[in-house]
Structures are given as structure tokens and as C-alpha cells.
Design a protein around this motif. Structure first.
Motif, PDB file in Angstrom:
ATOM      1  N   GLY A   1     -40.020 -21.821  23.042  1.00 27.11           N
ATOM      2  CA  GLY A   1     -40.523 -21.118  21.868  1.00 27.11           C
ATOM      3  C   GLY A   1     -41.787 -21.756  21.315  1.00 27.11           C
ATOM      4  N   PHE A   2     -42.548 -20.968  20.543  1.00 27.19           N
ATOM      5  CA  PHE A   2     -43.797 -21.453  19.952  1.00 27.19           C
ATOM      6  C   PHE A   2     -43.684 -21.398  18.434  1.00 27.19           C
ATOM      7  N   ARG A   3     -43.774 -22.559  17.792  1.00 29.75           N
ATOM      8  CA  ARG A   3     -43.739 -22.600  16.324  1.00 29.75           C
ATOM      9  C   ARG A   3     -45.101 -22.228  15.732  1.00 29.75           C
ATOM     10  N   ASN A   4     -46.155 -22.568  16.438  1.00 29.01           N
ATOM     11  CA  ASN A   4     -47.510 -22.294  15.963  1.00 29.01           C
ATOM     12  C   ASN A   4     -48.012 -21.005  16.613  1.00 29.01           C
ATOM     13  N   LYS A   5     -48.310 -20.010  15.787  1.00 26.88           N
ATOM     14  CA  LYS A   5     -48.672 -18.703  16.334  1.00 26.88           C
ATOM     15  C   LYS A   5     -50.022 -18.723  17.047  1.00 26.88           C
TER      16      LYS A   5
END
Length: 410
Positions: free
Chosen positions: A383-387
Motif C-alpha cells: 500500500g501507499f500512504r503518500n498519494k
């Protein structure tokens, strides 16, 4: 040849740059040390200003850059970077040939890091391998991707697919715009619906494209996407994405399965037996499905209708396709399968967009393939927390961008 000369050749240094000193520091008991290479310019050297005129050195400032490891030892370059005073009186820092402005890494270090990412290694894992803080490496990654995106040419774009995906499970979505002809992502934005299409039109205009030259747009049946295309891509034919239409029919099939399952233990645990394509089932599952469809007539009739609907996508003649779809809808309306009847209402509401598939023959499988790449990248990164990182990763893996970082041969 002295060691300074060897390292000068390895770093591809040319006049007026030269190595002034090298130090290898290794603490007792540690296998890994640090190599520091000091670079200086020859006294009396001149450097060119913005107009190409040679100027003497005004002053200098000390700078350092992390370089590729020397064997197991961390390596740093240090240099006295000159500043020159131009004819207009402005003081300018001279760019060094081994690093880009503002970076704390050499170009070769950045190229190697980007190569590892290109070979599908997660950025955080690359950072650990190269012994740097992940956020610093993400800044390098974002710089090169954004530079490539900025230089992209969209003048030939005429067929677009629009879809959305999330950065992590349950988190906010981004809209992915694909050039269906070249099979690549051309724009990713944080908005959805009308705002996303408006932004796409602006990006097309800014990159030599023309919103009015877009002939076909493949989208799902979202009213906001429909409104956005009609407003900002005025000459485009809307084509409802085949996979989204089929997915709607799958939802109707699953709703019927749930209805039939109430009080019927035999249907428990057979969700995917019923929803999967027949050819994708094992021989054992096929036998189980045949038995269930025989035992539950409504389920059997719905499954037959689902298989019949798939034949619509094979038509190439518009009149024949229209006649077949009308025939299929009439059959459904004569049944008591209410989830399928609701699906027929959806089909009739979006009739022209579904029929446009026959004319345009847009291969929405391109979008599905790109989405699979995106999902794989999400799983590798957990997953990516920073868009911003997520958006740039989509460009990197599916944008077919040209990046200016040096080629690093393996």
C-alpha cells in the motif's frame, strides 16, 4: 597510474576538475568503512555563465554527495563548488557534471537506484539496500518521474480510457487516464468524476493535445464521468467499458445466488463456482456447477442468460448487435429473475454507450492490464500512504515515459 588517476577516470572527470585527496576511514571491528573523495578545480579556472561567456570564480562553497559504494564501503564525493558573477551582476553556482542541482546524490547513484526500482524492487527495499533514508530516495524517484511527465507529448491522443483505483484498501481513489492506442497512462489525478475529466482536458491542452480531437472515451457507467466527458471532451463518443458492464451482470448473478441460498445448504460455499467462467473451472467444479444449475432452475436460467449475454461482445455489425441485445433484454423481461430485470433497465439507460463498443471496438482489456500492474505494485509496497508517491509509481510502471537520468549498465 596513481589511484587518483584511476578514480578520476572512473568518475569521468575532465578539466578543470581533478581529485585532490582520498580517505578511507574504517573503525576497528567494523567490516564497513567510508571512502571520501575530494574533488577540486584547477586554480585560475573559468566557467561559462548562462550566456556562454567565460567568467572567473567569484567564490566557492563546500558540497557533498553520496556515491555508489566502493566495494562494501560507503562512498561520498566532496567538492569546492565555484560560483561566478555574470554580466548582469547575478551570482550563479556552477553545475557540477556528476550530480544534478539540489541533489545529495551523484547521477550514477540515482540512476542505479532507479534501475533497481525499474526491476520491480520496492522503493523502501532499495533504500535499505543502498543505506539511505526512504524519504530521500522517494524524493529522487519523484523528481525523475515528474520531469518525465512534464516533457510528455499528448498530440496524438484520440482514444482514452478512464478508470479509478485506490492507493490502499479502503482509502481515497485516484483517476487513471490511459491512451488506448499506445497502451500507456497519460495522466493521473486525485479528483474523480467531472473534476477529473476537466483536469484531463487541461493537461491535453498543455501538452500539445486537443480535447476536441478525442474520438472515443471508455468509462464506467458513473453519471459524473458521463457528464464530465460530455462537457470537456465534447466530440468524443462515450463507450461503456466492457469489463464494467459484465461486472454489473456478475453482481446481478451474485444477488440471485444469495436469494437462492436462503435455506439451501447445497449452495453454501459455491459463490465462485457460479460466478467464474465455465472454462476456468476444474473438471470437479464443472460437475458441481452442472448439478447445481439442474437442481435450481432459476439459477440455471440466469446462468444461461449470462452466457448468452457474452455473445453480444463478438458482434461487429451494429444492426445485428442491436437486434441481439434487444432480443436478450426481451427474454429477461419475460422471466421472474428480478436482479437480471434491474440489469436490463441499466442496459437500456446506457444503451448508446454500450452500442458504441461495437462501433469503436475499444479494447478495454488495456485498462484491465494496466490496473493489474498497479495492483501488483501496491501489493509489493504493501500500500501507499503518500498519494504523490502512488501517482508517480503509476506513471513509472505504466506511463512509458522517457527519463533523463543516466543509463546504468548491468
Amino acid at each position: 597510474m596513481e589511484s587518483k588517476d584511476i578514480f578520476g577516470l572512473a568518475l569521468n572527470l575532465s578539466e578543470p576538475w581533478e581529485i585532490s585527496e582520498m580517505k578511507l576511514t574504517k573503525l576497528e571491528g567494523l567490516k564497513r568503512g567510508q571512502l571520501d573523495i575530494y574533488i577540486d578545480f584547477v586554480s585560475g579556472s573559468e566557467f561559462r555563465d548562462s550566456d556562454g561567456q567565460l567568467c572567473g570564480v567569484y567564490d566557492s562553497e563546500e558540497r557533498s554527495w553520496q556515491h555508489l559504494n566502493f566495494f562494501e564501503h560507503t562512498c561520498y564525493l566532496h567538492a569546492r563548488v565555484p560560483r561566478i558573477k555574470q554580466a548582469d551582476g547575478k551570482v550563479k553556482t556552477v553545475p557540477v557534471p556528476w550530480a544534478r542541482s539540489g541533489s545529495g546524490f551523484t547521477l550514477l547513484f540515482e540512476a542505479f537506484a532507479m534501475l533497481l526500482i525499474e526491476y520491480e524492487m520496492p522503493v523502501n527495499k532499495v533504500a535499505s539496500t543502498l543505506r539511505v533514508v526512504p524519504n530521500r530516495l522517494w524524493r529522487v524517484f519523484n523528481h525523475w518521474v515528474e520531469d518525465g511527465v512534464k516533457k510528455d507529448d499528448l498530440s496524438s491522443v484520440t482514444q482514452i480510457g478512464i478508470d479509478d483505483t485506490s492507493s490502499r484498501k479502503g482509502h481515497k481513489y485516484v483517476t487513471v487516464n490511459v491512451d488506448l492506442a499506445t497502451r500507456r497512462v497519460i495522466h493521473v489525478c486525485e479528483d474523480r468524476g467531472i473534476e477529473a475529466v476537466a483536469e484531463l482536458a487541461d493537461v491535453l491542452t498543455s501538452k500539445a493535445g486537443d480535447p476536441e480531437k478525442v474520438d472515443n472515451v471508455a468509462i464506467d457507467m458513473s453519471p459524473s464521468y458521463i457528464s464530465g466527458v460530455q462537457r470537456y471532451l465534447p466530440k468524443a463518443q462515450i463507450v461503456f467499458d466492457k469489463f464494467h458492464v459484465v461486472a454489473k451482470l456478475g453482481e446481478a448473478m451474485d444477488e440471485l445466488r444469495k436469494q437462492e441460498s436462503r435455506g439451501n445448504e447445497q449452495l453454501k460455499g459455491h459463490k465462485y463456482t457460479i460466478l467464474k467462467n465455465y472454462k476456468n473451472l476444474s473438471s470437479e467444479k464443472r460437475e458441481e456447477l452442472d448439478f447445481l444449475l439442474m437442481m435450481y432452475p432459476r439459477l440455471g436460467e440466469a446462468y444461461r442468460l449470462k452466457v448468452m449475454f457474452k455473445e453480444f461482445w463478438d458482434f461487429t455489425n451494429t444492426q445485428e448487435a442491436m437486434a441481439y441485445l434487444s432480443f436478450w433484454c426481451d427474454i429477461v423481461d419475460e422471466t421472474d429473475i428480478f436482479p437480471f430485470k434491474r440489469f436490463v433497465k441499466t442496459v437500456k439507460t446506457h444503451w448508446s454507450g454500450i452500442m458504441n463498443y461495437v462501433k469503436a471496438r475499444i479494447n478495454s482489456g488495456v485498462m484491465e492490464g494496466i490496473n493489474n500492474k498497479i495492483q501488483l505494485a501496491k501489493r509489493r509496497a504493501r500500500g501507499f500512504r503518500n498519494k504523490t508517491n502512488f501517482i508517480n509509481m503509476i506513471y513509472f510502471i505504466a506511463g512509458k515515459m522517457k527519463f533523463d537520468y543516466p543509463y546504468y549498465p548491468l
